[in-house]
Write a protein that holds these residues in place. Structure first.
Motif, mmCIF file in Angstrom:
data_model
loop_
_atom_site.group_PDB
_atom_site.id
_atom_site.type_symbol
_atom_site.label_atom_id
_atom_site.label_comp_id
_atom_site.label_asym_id
_atom_site.label_seq_id
_atom_site.Cartn_x
_atom_site.Cartn_y
_atom_site.Cartn_z
ATOM 1 N N GLU A 34 74.052 -29.930 -13.566
ATOM 2 C CA GLU A 34 74.281 -28.583 -14.101
ATOM 3 C C GLU A 34 73.063 -27.689 -13.881
ATOM 4 N N ILE A 35 71.897 -28.234 -14.181
ATOM 5 C CA ILE A 35 70.671 -27.444 -14.070
ATOM 6 C C ILE A 35 70.408 -27.030 -12.629
ATOM 7 N N LEU A 36 70.524 -27.980 -11.700
ATOM 8 C CA LEU A 36 70.270 -27.671 -10.297
ATOM 9 C C LEU A 36 71.333 -26.746 -9.720
ATOM 10 N N SER A 37 72.575 -26.954 -10.121
ATOM 11 C CA SER A 37 73.649 -26.108 -9.606
ATOM 12 C C SER A 37 73.414 -24.653 -9.974
ATOM 13 N N ALA A 38 73.127 -24.389 -11.242
ATOM 14 C CA ALA A 38 72.887 -23.018 -11.686
ATOM 15 C C ALA A 38 71.580 -22.466 -11.134
ATOM 16 N N GLY A 39 70.557 -23.313 -11.059
ATOM 17 C CA GLY A 39 69.262 -22.852 -10.575
ATOM 18 C C GLY A 39 69.266 -22.507 -9.106
ATOM 19 N N LEU A 40 69.873 -23.362 -8.299
ATOM 20 C CA LEU A 40 69.878 -23.139 -6.858
ATOM 21 C C LEU A 40 70.834 -22.025 -6.447
ATOM 22 N N LYS A 41 71.945 -21.906 -7.151
ATOM 23 C CA LYS A 41 72.932 -20.901 -6.780
ATOM 24 C C LYS A 41 72.642 -19.529 -7.377
ATOM 25 N N LYS A 42 72.285 -19.527 -8.673
ATOM 26 C CA LYS A 42 72.166 -18.266 -9.403
ATOM 27 C C LYS A 42 70.732 -17.934 -9.792
ATOM 28 N N LYS A 43 69.800 -18.828 -9.451
ATOM 29 C CA LYS A 43 68.401 -18.665 -9.860
ATOM 30 C C LYS A 43 68.290 -18.598 -11.377
ATOM 31 N N LYS A 44 69.200 -19.267 -12.049
ATOM 32 C CA LYS A 44 69.209 -19.314 -13.508
ATOM 33 C C LYS A 44 68.852 -20.737 -13.928
ATOM 34 N N TRP A 45 67.614 -20.904 -14.355
ATOM 35 C CA TRP A 45 67.128 -22.230 -14.712
ATOM 36 C C TRP A 45 67.190 -22.414 -16.218
ATOM 37 N N ALA A 46 67.898 -23.445 -16.661
ATOM 38 C CA ALA A 46 68.030 -23.717 -18.089
ATOM 39 C C ALA A 46 66.677 -24.046 -18.696
ATOM 40 N N LYS A 47 66.454 -23.606 -19.905
ATOM 41 C CA LYS A 47 65.197 -23.909 -20.584
ATOM 42 C C LYS A 47 65.082 -25.415 -20.808
ATOM 43 N N GLN A 48 63.861 -25.887 -20.861
ATOM 44 C CA GLN A 48 63.666 -27.311 -21.129
ATOM 45 C C GLN A 48 64.205 -27.643 -22.508
ATOM 46 N N ASP A 49 64.892 -28.780 -22.617
ATOM 47 C CA ASP A 49 65.579 -29.070 -23.870
ATOM 48 C C ASP A 49 65.995 -30.537 -23.916
ATOM 49 N N TYR A 50 66.535 -30.930 -25.090
ATOM 50 C CA TYR A 50 67.134 -32.248 -25.229
ATOM 51 C C TYR A 50 68.424 -32.306 -24.427
ATOM 52 N N ASN A 51 68.817 -33.518 -24.067
ATOM 53 C CA ASN A 51 70.042 -33.695 -23.297
ATOM 54 C C ASN A 51 71.256 -33.578 -24.221
ATOM 55 N N PRO A 52 72.193 -32.674 -23.922
ATOM 56 C CA PRO A 52 73.385 -32.566 -24.758
ATOM 57 C C PRO A 52 74.371 -33.703 -24.562
ATOM 58 N N TYR A 53 74.158 -34.531 -23.526
ATOM 59 C CA TYR A 53 75.030 -35.659 -23.248
ATOM 60 C C TYR A 53 74.323 -36.948 -23.658
ATOM 61 N N PHE A 54 75.016 -37.784 -24.417
ATOM 62 C CA PHE A 54 74.342 -38.950 -24.992
ATOM 63 C C PHE A 54 75.351 -40.021 -25.378
ATOM 64 N N GLN A 55 74.821 -41.201 -25.699
ATOM 65 C CA GLN A 55 75.588 -42.352 -26.153
ATOM 66 C C GLN A 55 75.021 -42.819 -27.495
ATOM 67 N N VAL A 56 75.689 -43.803 -28.080
ATOM 68 C CA VAL A 56 75.225 -44.423 -29.328
ATOM 69 C C VAL A 56 75.191 -45.935 -29.121
ATOM 70 N N ARG A 57 74.144 -46.543 -29.596
ATOM 71 C CA ARG A 57 74.015 -48.008 -29.494
ATOM 72 C C ARG A 57 73.711 -48.587 -30.869
ATOM 73 N N TYR A 58 74.317 -49.748 -31.147
ATOM 74 C CA TYR A 58 74.112 -50.457 -32.417
ATOM 75 C C TYR A 58 73.400 -51.785 -32.183
ATOM 76 N N ASN A 59 72.786 -52.282 -33.253
ATOM 77 C CA ASN A 59 72.394 -53.684 -33.352
ATOM 78 C C ASN A 59 73.388 -54.306 -34.332
ATOM 79 N N GLU A 60 74.408 -54.948 -33.782
ATOM 80 C CA GLU A 60 75.501 -55.477 -34.614
ATOM 81 C C GLU A 60 74.995 -56.506 -35.623
ATOM 82 N N GLN A 61 74.020 -57.304 -35.236
ATOM 83 C CA GLN A 61 73.500 -58.336 -36.136
ATOM 84 C C GLN A 61 72.826 -57.706 -37.352
#
Length: 301
Positions: A244-271
């Protein structure tokens, strides 16, 4: 990588997501810079190049006679690469797999960055989903973290059930930790390599579980050590956001601000969950709930 989702399913999601983006003009050329070549970096460079239909090169800091200004964008992989980068260039630079502290320290160099750690607010939200929304949560914060992530601490302070415990001196760790555990039902870890160092984590976990208090976070790396759960962004999540960042930056010169990743997973320790008599919900349901709760606060192209 997260074993909770089949590899084919994760890859299919990336391909589907990429199909929703316009292809960057084929004349764009992106350099991926690593300290040393490794399969993870090669896989990411290949995924990005194929998804955006652009040529890419995987280079190391030690590669000589590279004209860095010839690239339309440069992606630095990892904190050591970001910290060591000295090459003069006018090309836009994006850093991935770097901490918030490191990215902000070199913000003048970067057009964008994806933080490697999860935001404290997300870890707190995860804690509430797993333990209850009326549970008091303690956050142990070193001076270094308070300075580099003051806004995350401020978000926590706005919740009356989240209590922040500053730690000015690591020699007072046990005293502060015992105080926190006495007044709260769980400890939420922050991404602080000094506070949660290999020398400290065993002591923190033993002290917490003696009082039947779980540790949430500070990252998925601590799950094996004994943390109950954490959110994290895997290679596919980072690739998805980087596309997403490269697509917008290279095409539109619109670079997203540095930030946390909005895409993520969750992991447990079942024990650990069983030892605390906790019934842990399905991870996909938790990811959905967290994503919905966060809303569309991140900057997307």
């Amino acid at each position: 990588m997260d074993a909770l989702k089949p590899l084919w399913h994760r890859k299919a999601i990336i391909v589907l997501w990429c199909s929703l983006l316009f292809s960057v003009t084929s004349i764009a050329d992106v350099a991926f810079v690593v300290r040393e070549r490794q399969p993870m970096a090669e896989q990411m460079a290949k995924t990005i190049a194929q998804s955006l239909q652009i040529p890419s090169q995987l280079l190391t800091l030690g590669d000589n006679q590279v004209d860095w200004s010839s690239f339309d964008a440069i992606v630095l992989l990892g904190e050591p690469v970001l910290d060591a980068w000295q090459a003069p260039t006018d090309s836009p630079i994006v850093a991935v797999f770097v901490s918030r502290e490191s990215a902000q320290r070199r913000s003048a160099l970067l057009k964008s960055a994806i933080y490697v750690e999860p935001p404290l607010s997300r870890q707190i939200a995860l804690s509430k989903i797993l333990l209850g929304f009326d549970v008091h949560l303690g956050v142990l914060v070193s001076d270094a973290f308070a300075v580099s992530a003051a806004d995350e601490v401020a978000k926590a302070r706005r919740d009356e059930l989240v209590n922040v415990y500053p730690l000015s001196d690591l020699n007072n760790l046990n005293r502060t930790l015992i105080e926190l555990l006495a007044d709260n039902q769980a400890l939420v870890g922050v991404y602080d390599s000094e506070l949660y160092s290999p020398n400290n984590i065993k002591n923190i976990l033993i002290t917490a579980y003696r009082q039947n208090r779980p540790l949430i976070g500070p990252s998925s790396a601590y799950i094996k050590a004994g943390s109950l759960a954490s959110t994290y962004s895997d290679l596919d999540d980072v690739s998805k956001r980087l596309i997403e960042i490269l697509s917008a930056g290279l095409k539109k010169k619109k670079w997203a601000k540095q930030d946390y990743n909005p895409y993520f997973q969750v992991r447990y320790n079942e024990q650990v969950g069983r030892s605390l008599n906790l019934s842990l919900p399905e991870v996909n349901d938790v990811v959905h709930a967290l994503t919905k709760a966060e809303g569309d606060h991140h900057e997307l192209p």
